[in-house]
Design an enzyme around this catalytic site. Structure first.
Site, short mmCIF file in Angstrom:
data_model
loop_
_atom_site.label_atom_id
_atom_site.label_comp_id
_atom_site.label_asym_id
_atom_site.label_seq_id
_atom_site.Cartn_x
_atom_site.Cartn_y
_atom_site.Cartn_z
N THR A 128 3.84 22.83 11.36
CA THR A 128 5.08 22.38 10.70
C THR A 128 4.98 20.94 10.24
OG1 THR A 128 7.44 21.93 11.03
CG2 THR A 128 6.03 21.81 12.96
N GLU A 130 7.21 18.88 10.69
CA GLU A 130 7.85 18.05 11.72
C GLU A 130 6.82 17.34 12.60
OE1 GLU A 130 11.01 17.27 12.31
OE2 GLU A 130 11.85 18.47 10.67
N TYR A 156 10.49 19.62 19.54
CA TYR A 156 9.95 20.70 18.71
C TYR A 156 8.68 20.24 18.01
CZ TYR A 156 9.45 23.65 14.57
OH TYR A 156 8.95 24.46 13.58
N LYS A 160 4.93 21.75 18.61
CA LYS A 160 4.17 22.30 17.50
C LYS A 160 2.83 21.60 17.33
CE LYS A 160 6.20 25.72 15.24
NZ LYS A 160 5.49 26.99 14.96
#
Length: 333
Positions: A128, A130, A156, A160
């Site tokens: 991701t 992010e 998160y 990831k």
């Protein structure tokens, strides 16, 4: 006639899982989907929408169930899309996020490896944007690419990043075909209403129909690189058809703020000034916010031949139209 390929999708009940199941079925795959729990509330809807998907019960935090899923599906390709995928939720439940979104990737890779499929089963890992976190922005104006620095700004993003690196480690340590798709924000009609884009289009439809007076949001200034999920699953598939495993950024190469999304969404229902309908709620503010996420999809475009098809206004239009139709149906029951 050659036998059809077999694919296992974890997270098949999610947005990307649904789009990917459709895509693979259209390409002639036999599709299997991992679903968590006997009484999963999404099971009935998933069976109804995707009758061609064979569901297998399992959980990313249960390694034994993953071994069974890999053996039962006998998959040529495994797409690991399952995760605790909401950034805001990850701040409230960081331990569960780590168990599922980080260690779950390790469990999937181990299930493929210990069942003797390391040399023949290709694995896609859903990484991701992010992971970049909006800091250490070393290519101003050009967007993050596969070589940009990581600095995740949420539990998160951190989880990831572990999944991303353990996937690369298994690629390098065991010679497994593991490709990581570093996807920037991708939305659509299957997006959960807890995500800001679908929350907006869902609320806009209900405001149009007189079902609610306003929408509560957090900050409106963050900018994201927003594409259509239906385009992005094509990129996932192309990664596993590539000659070698690698990492690829999928993005549009442009950013838009939440305020811009609001403006277009309300315009779809004939409202030019959205401000009377939007209330800022401090409960939706995050402990750490990412200012901007811009991706550079050049590598995927050049090596995979991937292109996004739906532009930003088209994405908003598609989502509002879907939610207007859905809310209309519910109202007329």
């Amino acid at each position: 006639m050659a036998a059809s390929k077999r694919a296992l999708i974890t997270g098949v009940t999610g947005q990307d899982g649904g789009h990917l199941a459709e895509l693979l079925h259209a390409k002639g795959y036999e599709v299997f989907g991992l679903i968590r729990g006997q009484n999963n509330p999404r099971k009935e809807a998933t069976v109804a929408e995707f009758p061609y998907v064979t569901l297998i019960e399992g959980d990313l935090i249960d390694p034994t169930s993953l071994v069974r899923a890999v053996e039962v599906s006998d998959a040529d390709e495994v797409y690991n899309l399952a995760a605790i995928s909401h950034v805001g939720y990850s701040f409230k439940n960081p331990t569960l996020t780590a168990d599922v979104t980080a260690k779950g990737v390790l469990n999937v890779l181990e299930a493929v490896r210990i069942t003797g499929r390391a040399e023949r089963t290709k694995v896609y890992q859903a990484s991701t944007s992010e992971m970049f976190g909006g800091l250490d922005y070393n290519r101003p104006g050009a967007g993050y690419n596969e070589n940009s620095l990581f600095h995740p700004r949420s539990p998160y993003g951190v989880a990831k990043l572990y999944g991303h690196w353990i996937a690369k480690n298994y690629r390098e340590s065991y010679g497994m075909f593991v490709s990581c798709g570093i996807l920037f924000n991708h939305e659509g009609e299957r997006r959960g209403v807890e995500f800001v884009t679908r929350k907006i289009t869902h609320a806009v439809a209900r405001i149009k129909l007189g079902l609610q007076p306003n929408i509560e949001l957090g900050d409106l200034w963050p900018k994201r690189d927003w594409g259509y999920a239906g385009d992005y699953v094509e990129g996932m598939w192309r990664m596993l058809q590539h000659s070698t495993p690698d990492d690829f950024v999928l993005a549009t190469g442009e950013t838009h703020s939440i305020e811009e999304f609001l403006t277009l969404a309300f315009a779809e229902i004939g409202i030019d000034d959205w401000r009377p309908y939007v209330v800022q709620n401090p409960a939706f503010l995050r402990p750490a916010e990412v200012d901007i996420l811009l991706g550079d999809p050049s590598k995927a475009e050049n090596e995979l031949g991937w292109r996004r098809e739906v532009d930003f206004p088209g994405l908003v239009k598609l989502m509002v139209a879907h939610d207007l139709a859905e809310q209309g149906r519910l109202q007329n029951r």
